[in-house]
Motif scaffolding. Sequence first.
Motif, mmCIF file in Angstrom:
data_model
loop_
_atom_site.group_PDB
_atom_site.id
_atom_site.type_symbol
_atom_site.label_atom_id
_atom_site.label_comp_id
_atom_site.label_asym_id
_atom_site.label_seq_id
_atom_site.Cartn_x
_atom_site.Cartn_y
_atom_site.Cartn_z
ATOM 1 N N THR A 181 0.805 -1.221 0.000
ATOM 2 C CA THR A 181 0.000 0.000 0.000
ATOM 3 C C THR A 181 0.838 1.272 0.000
ATOM 4 O O THR A 181 0.319 2.337 -0.295
ATOM 5 C CB THR A 181 -0.931 0.017 1.222
ATOM 6 N N ARG B 197 5.047 -0.130 -3.617
ATOM 7 C CA ARG B 197 4.085 -0.631 -4.594
ATOM 8 C C ARG B 197 4.653 -0.512 -6.011
ATOM 9 O O ARG B 197 4.492 -1.404 -6.844
ATOM 10 C CB ARG B 197 2.788 0.172 -4.469
ATOM 11 N N SER C 274 1.056 6.816 -1.430
ATOM 12 C CA SER C 274 -0.183 6.071 -1.237
ATOM 13 C C SER C 274 -0.485 6.000 0.240
ATOM 14 O O SER C 274 0.382 5.739 1.057
ATOM 15 C CB SER C 274 -0.021 4.658 -1.790
ATOM 16 N N PRO D 142 -2.182 4.004 3.079
ATOM 17 C CA PRO D 142 -2.860 2.766 3.411
ATOM 18 C C PRO D 142 -4.071 3.057 4.279
ATOM 19 O O PRO D 142 -4.009 3.898 5.170
ATOM 20 C CB PRO D 142 -1.805 1.971 4.180
ATOM 21 N N VAL E 146 -7.860 0.757 -1.971
ATOM 22 C CA VAL E 146 -6.472 0.351 -2.034
ATOM 23 C C VAL E 146 -6.038 0.394 -3.495
ATOM 24 O O VAL E 146 -6.531 -0.358 -4.291
ATOM 25 C CB VAL E 146 -6.300 -1.082 -1.516
ATOM 26 N N PRO E 147 -5.064 1.243 -3.887
ATOM 27 C CA PRO E 147 -4.458 2.281 -3.082
ATOM 28 C C PRO E 147 -5.133 3.615 -3.315
ATOM 29 O O PRO E 147 -5.826 3.782 -4.279
ATOM 30 C CB PRO E 147 -3.042 2.323 -3.629
#
Length: 509
Positions: free
Chosen positions: A136, A141, A485, A487, A504-505
């Motif tokens: 996340t 990512r 991002s 979470p 997400v995300p």
Amino acid sequence: MSQTAPAMSAAPDSRRWKALIFIAIAQLMVVLDGTIVNIALPSAQTDLGISDGNKQWVITAYALAFGGLLLFGGRIADLWGRRRTFIVGLIGFAAASALGGIAQSSGLLLGARALQGVFGALLAPSALSLLAVMFTDAKERAKAFGIFGAIAGGGGAVGLILGGVLTEYMNWRWTFFVNIPFAVIAATGAVLVIREPEGARNRSPLDIPGVLLSSLGLGTLVYAFTRAESHGWSAGSTIGLFVAAAVLLLAFVAVEARVKAPLLPLRVVAERNRAGIYLSLGLAIIAMFGMFLFLTYYLQIVKGFSPVKTGLAFLPMIAGMITGSTQIGARLMTRVPARLLMGPGFLTAGVGMLMLTQIEVGSSYAGLILPAQILLGLGMGTAFMPAMSLATYGVQPRDAGVASAMVNTSQQVGGAIGTALLNTIAASATTSYVASHAVGSGGLDQLKMQAMVHGYATAIWWAVGILALASTIAFTFITVGHGDSKPVASGGKDGEADSDELAVPVLVH
């Protein structure tokens, strides 16, 4: 948004990078299986006495099951849990591969291929959605999806190499047996290190009408393109199949808009960025699959390369994809908007494809094909990375499986369209060339070679246009910015998010 379920940052799983290794192994197995059997097919046909009319079913049986059941597989992952679905998919895929390897009849081989498609439809969306819920943080990512995107893009070429080596030095059965160690390693790793985050399942009742309509609709669509390749686009059976596919898929959309717990929530495909991802990726795969097909034919038939040499000739493209995905896409994903990676990426691949339109019977591998492959690989790798990462952009955790399945669906349907559409264009151009050219000093064989290569070049021109369209869609549809991002925790009962904001995300501009 409900005020009773505040967003909370969950600590990332300490084993997520180890988990990525096993998810990547599983993804490689699924992707390379799409091409590894192609090179082995002539040997299997001779060994099992498969007729010319039935040999296409070795490919089609897999494509029909895989393409038709992907949405169902994604929904099962959301319902059962992605880790469990992932492991079941691996075990089933290994068993089906073993069955194909020991097949003593064409019927058993075709059945094994269909079973591979069934379990592949469970495995592929669960693998991608596991990454979506485990990674996340934006930078992490980007790295994870860079690796995953490189495998998704280059796995087909790896399949050509591996298929050539196994067929030439062992026998065609090993193109099936080779899946078993992949599956065993990935399943063992999944049991030991993969832990799916809690509260991300969708426990709503299964949408049976949606399952039936989507499976029949997508399966009919894939078969229609396959049928068009062998029987022609104007054949009554081909037209009937396309009409049937359209009716089934329209009925599917109508049902999904009305049922309480749809197989494919329309919110998944209605969001602008995700729609752009699915459309542009599907178009790019159309162009890529056509290029794989024609370049394989060209190298083996025109240039006389062996299966192994043909496979190795694709290595520069694989290297380009890995570089584009992990070194360009992953490094820039958190710094520039996604459209500025995907749009130029598809254009770069289009320039490589444009070079291949100049192909002739006597073209040099080093002078033309090699630089074209490098550009193709760099462009596709750069574009695939953000495409894979953003395929689940903004979805609720409970929809991650079906959103991931849409990526695989666009790839699978795109592959079927690319093979049928571009092959038909090439065949038509080849026939026209022969009709309009007299036999020269090289004789009839030389004319056939020239006509064949002309057909390839004509179809590749279409692929250039398709990549230009993919780039245009990426530039115009995808508006996601860049940044970190955040979470978020799922809210509501049984992991049902309160709104699309719990996603997400979440990418912040």
